[in-house]
Scaffold this active site. Structure first.
Site, short mmCIF file in Angstrom:
data_model
loop_
_atom_site.label_atom_id
_atom_site.label_comp_id
_atom_site.label_asym_id
_atom_site.label_seq_id
_atom_site.Cartn_x
_atom_site.Cartn_y
_atom_site.Cartn_z
CB SER A 95 -0.90 0.02 1.24
OG SER A 95 -0.10 0.18 2.41
N GLY A 96 2.07 1.16 0.49
CA GLY A 96 2.91 2.35 0.65
C GLY A 96 2.44 3.24 1.78
CD GLU A 97 -0.33 5.91 2.00
OE1 GLU A 97 0.11 6.47 3.03
OE2 GLU A 97 -0.31 6.44 0.88
CB THR A 98 2.94 -0.22 6.21
OG1 THR A 98 2.52 -0.92 5.04
CG2 THR A 98 2.88 -1.13 7.41
CD GLU A 168 2.05 -10.51 1.18
OE1 GLU A 168 1.35 -9.74 1.86
OE2 GLU A 168 1.80 -11.73 1.04
#
Lengths: 201, 201, 201, 201
Positions: A95-98, A168
């Protein structure tokens, strides 16, 4: 041998993964890859980071970097030191938002550590912060809706690659491809790598 | 876009992995898979184990089993309890001869714990001890010699999938296929799985 | 404040630990300690190892060695390389008979890596193999029987320090004392150590 | 045996730790401890968390809780599920301000999960958020300044317990005391605990 429905599901799931890998592989930008192998080689230390299964992918990559003789640390492991401006941080987040990844990237940014983002969203918070972004497509939200409708029509209500699976696995295979690339660039043989492989099994 | 030699290496390495996955996928025995999903569902607890990158694959699988509501532990993690006869141990080892895996399998065997082996060598020590063996081909020794000669002729001295890479990645994808299979068999949706996913990121 | 029976149990357990620490501390051999700090400083890399709670003690020590600028790895972590003859392996095992520790020590021995054993049994398999043994008394088997009888007479059937607790905690405190020692010997201040402490929290 | 200066440093460091343990032990509030053992027993699952060496202390405690038959998970390990309102989260942080701990506690709070804080600062962010706070004194900032001046006068510039050492070791010993307490309350013997101890070594 008569194929059962059961095997078809498993094989369909495997095919879904392969399709994603091939699609990502076909769109890779050679210049982007060259920059990435360059940065990995020129950094004093490489730090890798990911949460959950992305963290396992990060570790699998780190193990091979170590075999190649690159100084590498996994963020959160026991003897991982502080980041420095000569290091780079490779952060893996679909997500690039972890949350924890973003906050680590902010710390890296303040320290002057270069950031490589491996993400499905180039314009995510992580993507925007990174010095170098590798785009690894996973199941996008649009795909997931489309699938949902198509599958309802076809009577298939389940996703065959739940959650971050496509991202992944595709990231792992991309990074293993990068290891092959680095072997050539560094002139390392498999024997060189085995010599650094842990002896304790 | 002009493809550079560099990208070809990376893409060749990715193709080598995909070829192995497709080859393994095409030879899977539905009855074997049915027994495996049956054993995973009927066990009180599933224990997973692997060394190095095989251990990371074991963890990636364990995470998804947990999301499916199956009671699962990783051997060596903090709160992993003792094995019991109602449990099963899934051991991942390419060679089937990894020392610590063999000795864990011996302990499991004495306790009456069922053993599932994921290995490239069905007739290895681990393969022989297991109640159920899943054959995941990696780079065999014969292949590796053949490659060596072919590559010397072609002027390519490096392997594109060093060490256990083919086995590890193929095992991961096989096990992710098995998760799709288990979702259907258990009637679990992605939403069910997300509900068990850790909230702490 | 009136002390309840409950608090007395907790305080008794704490006292039992402190008594063991003081007893071990009083019997330390300065020459032995000097050799140990010398070996830790002269080794190219220090590898630490332990199983279960002894493994956690090993990690806690490794973290501080890293803060001191000593190159240190935890056996089994992702980026831990192969042992070399210039390295030393610090193995922590109460019994000195832990299977995986012994087999790691054998590999270290073959490689010419120096071995430091932290154990309650100097004449155990690990103790016999080691180049340097630090004796950290825990609850011995004789003590445990004696306690059992005494406690039955006194109506106390439970041990207040189950399993390896005394050995593990005493080892941790001994190794933290050694860190103080190493700080002085290496001329390192707390500020030096903080500078290497991970920034990612 | 002539004591060298070297051994005195090590023994001084050990004494500094013991003094802190005794001081904390003497100020424990029986009601506080009773509430804590009660909450640990009544929770469906106990989650433990800590960063760095505090995380190792959390794991050492989790291992013993598992031996006692309490369902326990370490935040961040592979098969740790989502928090629920019937669970409790034990968070260990000397400062009570560790970033990742605070954000985990916020998530726990929103889920209705009870929070136990083990900290040196009762009025820290973590302390304020917790349902139950256990005060484990470490080296306070004031002490550290005082020490600094005193030590400069005395010609000792180094701290003998760098960073969080006093807090971490004291927390471990306190929690091991709590295990003794829980053994009595749950009527568990050491034999019961050994039966759940991992067989794989």
């Amino acid at each position: 041998m008569v194929l059962t429905v059961k095997q078809l599901i498993l094989n369909d799931a495997i095919q879904e993964i392969i399709d994603n890998v091939l699609s990502v592989s076909g769109e890779l930008d050679p210049k982007n890859i060259e920059e990435m192998t360059g940065l990995l080689q020129s950094s004093k230390n490489v730090f890798v980071m990911g949460l959950g299964r992305s963290g396992l992918v990060a570790r699998a990559f780190a193990m091979r970097l170590m075999h190649l003789g690159i100084s590498v640390y996994v963020v959160g492991e026991t003897t991982t030191p502080a980041l420095s401006p000569e290091d780079c941080l490779l952060a893996i987040s679909g997500s690039g938002e972890t949350f924890s990844i973003i906050s680590a990237a902010e710390i890296a940014h303040k320290r002057g550590t270069k950031i490589i983002a491996v993400t499905s969203y180039v314009d995510s918070t992580l993507g925007e912060m990174a010095d170098l972004v590798v785009h690894i497509k996973g199941r996008t939200k649009i795909d997931s809706e489309k699938n949902y409708i198509t599958r309802q029509i076809n009577g298939k209500h389940q996703s065959l690659s739940p959650m971050g699976t496509l991202f992944e696995v595709t990231s792992l295979i991309f990074l293993d491809g990068l290891i092959a690339q680095l072997m050539i660039e560094l002139g390392k043989t498999e024997e060189d790598m085995k010599a650094r492989h842990t002896l304790i099994e």
